[in-house]
Design a protein around this motif. Structure first.
Motif, PDB file in Angstrom:
ATOM      1  N   GLY A  16       0.826  -1.195   0.000  1.00 35.34           N
ATOM      2  CA  GLY A  16       0.000   0.000   0.000  1.00 35.34           C
ATOM      3  C   GLY A  16       0.863   1.249   0.000  1.00 35.34           C
ATOM      4  O   GLY A  16       2.081   1.186  -0.199  1.00 35.34           O
ATOM      5  N   ALA A  17       0.238   2.392   0.250  1.00 35.72           N
ATOM      6  CA  ALA A  17       0.973   3.664   0.228  1.00 35.72           C
ATOM      7  C   ALA A  17       2.037   3.694   1.315  1.00 35.72           C
ATOM      8  O   ALA A  17       1.836   3.169   2.422  1.00 35.72           O
ATOM      9  CB  ALA A  17       0.005   4.827   0.404  1.00 35.72           C
ATOM     10  N   ALA A  18       3.169   4.306   1.007  1.00 38.88           N
ATOM     11  CA  ALA A  18       4.258   4.415   1.978  1.00 38.88           C
ATOM     12  C   ALA A  18       3.855   5.326   3.126  1.00 38.88           C
ATOM     13  O   ALA A  18       3.123   6.294   2.937  1.00 38.88           O
ATOM     14  CB  ALA A  18       5.517   4.943   1.299  1.00 38.88           C
ATOM     15  N   SER A  19       4.337   4.998   4.304  1.00 39.47           N
ATOM     16  CA  SER A  19       4.020   5.824   5.489  1.00 39.47           C
ATOM     17  C   SER A  19       5.268   6.123   6.295  1.00 39.47           C
ATOM     18  O   SER A  19       5.240   6.163   7.513  1.00 39.47           O
ATOM     19  CB  SER A  19       2.987   5.105   6.360  1.00 39.47           C
ATOM     20  OG  SER A  19       3.427   3.804   6.723  1.00 39.47           O
ATOM     21  N   GLY A  20       6.391   6.282   5.607  1.00 41.56           N
ATOM     22  CA  GLY A  20       7.632   6.598   6.293  1.00 41.56           C
ATOM     23  C   GLY A  20       8.749   5.669   5.868  1.00 41.56           C
ATOM     24  O   GLY A  20       8.554   4.743   5.081  1.00 41.56           O
ATOM     25  N   GLU A  21       9.943   5.937   6.369  1.00 35.19           N
ATOM     26  CA  GLU A  21      11.079   5.074   6.075  1.00 35.19           C
ATOM     27  C   GLU A  21      10.836   3.682   6.655  1.00 35.19           C
ATOM     28  O   GLU A  21      10.208   3.534   7.702  1.00 35.19           O
ATOM     29  CB  GLU A  21      12.358   5.669   6.657  1.00 35.19           C
ATOM     30  CG  GLU A  21      12.752   6.994   6.013  1.00 35.19           C
ATOM     31  CD  GLU A  21      14.053   7.536   6.592  1.00 35.19           C
ATOM     32  OE1 GLU A  21      14.589   6.915   7.532  1.00 35.19           O
ATOM     33  OE2 GLU A  21      14.525   8.571   6.101  1.00 35.19           O
ATOM     34  N   SER A  22      11.372   2.683   5.967  1.00 30.92           N
ATOM     35  CA  SER A  22      11.134   1.314   6.413  1.00 30.92           C
ATOM     36  C   SER A  22      12.320   0.425   6.080  1.00 30.92           C
ATOM     37  O   SER A  22      13.220   0.817   5.324  1.00 30.92           O
ATOM     38  CB  SER A  22       9.849   0.755   5.787  1.00 30.92           C
ATOM     39  OG  SER A  22       9.926   0.822   4.373  1.00 30.92           O
ATOM     40  N   ILE A  23      12.280  -0.769   6.636  1.00 29.54           N
ATOM     41  CA  ILE A  23      13.315  -1.774   6.412  1.00 29.54           C
ATOM     42  C   ILE A  23      12.622  -3.054   5.960  1.00 29.54           C
ATOM     43  O   ILE A  23      11.574  -3.430   6.478  1.00 29.54           O
ATOM     44  CB  ILE A  23      14.113  -2.063   7.706  1.00 29.54           C
ATOM     45  CG1 ILE A  23      14.765  -0.780   8.248  1.00 29.54           C
ATOM     46  CG2 ILE A  23      15.170  -3.139   7.451  1.00 29.54           C
ATOM     47  CD1 ILE A  23      15.830  -0.187   7.352  1.00 29.54           C
ATOM     48  N   VAL A  24      13.217  -3.722   4.986  1.00 30.95           N
ATOM     49  CA  VAL A  24      12.662  -4.970   4.458  1.00 30.95           C
ATOM     50  C   VAL A  24      13.819  -5.862   4.034  1.00 30.95           C
ATOM     51  O   VAL A  24      14.914  -5.371   3.736  1.00 30.95           O
ATOM     52  CB  VAL A  24      11.726  -4.673   3.266  1.00 30.95           C
ATOM     53  CG1 VAL A  24      12.501  -4.077   2.100  1.00 30.95           C
ATOM     54  CG2 VAL A  24      10.964  -5.916   2.824  1.00 30.95           C
TER      55      VAL A  24
END
Length: 400
Positions: free
Chosen positions: A160-168
């Motif tokens: 879905g839409a991004a909601s901030g920095e993330s790690i994957v």
């Protein structure tokens, strides 16, 4: 298999924490398999060796990559090779065991169910180890690394839409990109004479034998049909193509609902096929009800596996138990099911027949076909014995 009537296993993003350059950092954590964020995280770059990465991953320490993206891919491949070539028990060690118990009979090969469980365990351990190489994503789903590909669309389709920095994990990102390409290109379905575009997390109709069964079986009626657990919508579209005037296709998974609706629209069957959200059956009765449930009674470990694994055969039994009450007089239920669970010792034919009898049903015919996928002929596959003997059947079920 095309059905999937279980909600996605992916959990809402949680937080992952690590220390970098003397500061405590945190970001959103994405995992489609619902894996918790690693407790231990170190920073890795182009100076890290494959042996070091492999050792850290085996210990449960994640590596947040700050180097070149293509180098990260090569590192992941190198770690995978180390997993595949992990030293087995040496001949010397085996001889020592035999000398310690000279009268002990040779160890029997594992039973099919045990072999399957060991295979699943090995797959899980491999996935967990390879999942320890992590990538950063910025607030626009861009990978802030050298030579990184554009993954925004692939991430939006899954998360879905991004909601901030993330790690994957890098492994998950590669899966997202692969699924995105499958979705754009589509999967050619010979029996349909068209392409189906699977969404991420919705099982792709790459095994054509079960579709051929539905294409070849004479229809009891062309007025109305239900497709239970439609997945990509491939069987609903096939029924419409064969002349069924009205098809009601059910799904409970949000991605599959959107996927099926888009495929039906693209194929031009929006007037004939209605995709509805329902747990198994829609309201009413029909002269034909089709279901292709997950084939293996085991617990799924990711969203995509809901199309393959059905804990305690819940969907299969639910379909059988409700079928008679949703058929019109003279109607038929088509159950599309592989017998691979029987060859793996996970379910018996007698057990299946008992469920059919208990549901007030009887078999009024069956059409069989052997799979043609490459793994059925791959003798190095740990499950070759079961795959090579597998038969997929269309069971015509009617009220007893």
């Amino acid at each position: 298999m095309h059905s999937k009537t279980s909600p996605s296993t992916s959990a809402a993003p949680s937080q992952i924490e690590w220390e970098e350059k003397g500061e405590n950092r945190s970001a959103l954590w994405h995992s489609e398999s619902g894996i918790a964020p690693p407790k231990r995280v170190v920073i890795g770059d182009d100076q890290m060796t494959a042996d070091s990465a492999y050792r850290l991953a085996c210990e449960g320490t994640a590596i947040l990559w700050r180097g070149d993206f293509q180098n990260a891919r090569q590192l992941l491949q190198a770690v995978a090779r180390r997993i595949e070539t992990r030293p087995k028990k040496s001949a010397k060690a085996k001889a020592k065991e035999r000398s310690a118990a000279p009268d002990a009979p040779p160890a029997a090969p594992p039973a099919p169910a045990e072999a399957f469980n060991l295979h699943r365990l090995a797959q899980s351990q491999r996935a967990r180890t390879l999942g320890m190489l992590l990538l950063p994503l910025d607030a626009e789903y861009a990978i802030p690394l050298r030579r990184a590909p554009v993954v925004k669309e692939a991430c939006e389709e899954a998360y879905g839409a991004a909601s901030g920095e993330s790690i994957v994990s890098l492994r998950e990102v590669l899966g997202l990109v692969g699924a995105h390409e499958w979705r754009k290109k589509g999967v050619d379905v010979e029996a349909l004479g068209a392409r189906i575009h699977p969404y991420y997390g919705v099982f792709s109709p790459v095994r054509g034998e079960y579709i051929k069964l539905v294409a070849d079986q004479p229809l009891p009626s062309k007025e109305l049909a239900f497709d239970i657990g439609t997945g990509t919508g491939v069987l609903a579209a096939l029924l419409a193509q064969r002349g069924v005037k009205r098809v009601v296709a059910t799904e409970i998974d949000a991605r599959a609902l959107a996927c099926a609706r888009e495929n039906i629209e693209l194929l031009g069957y929006a007037q004939e096929v209605k995709v509805v959200e329902a747990d198994l059956f829609p309201e009413g009765r029909a002269p034909l009800i089709v279901c292709n449930p997950p084939w293996l009674p085991a617990r799924p470990s990711s969203a995509i596996e809901h199309a393959i694994y059905d804990p305690e055969s819940r969907m299969l039994r639910g379909f059988l138990d409700g079928l008679a009450a949703h058929l019109t007089p003279g109607g038929e239920g088509w159950l599309i099911l592989s017998d691979i669970a029987e060859h793996l010792g996970l379910r018996t034919r007698a057990q299946l027949q008992e469920w059919v009898d208990r549901a007030g049903l009887k078999t009024d015919g069956r059409m069989d076909i052997r799979p043609h996928h490459p793994r059925a002929a791959d003798k190095t596959d740990p499950l070759y014995h079961a795959r090579s003997a597998e038969i997929t059947s269309l069971w015509r079920l009617v009220p007893a």
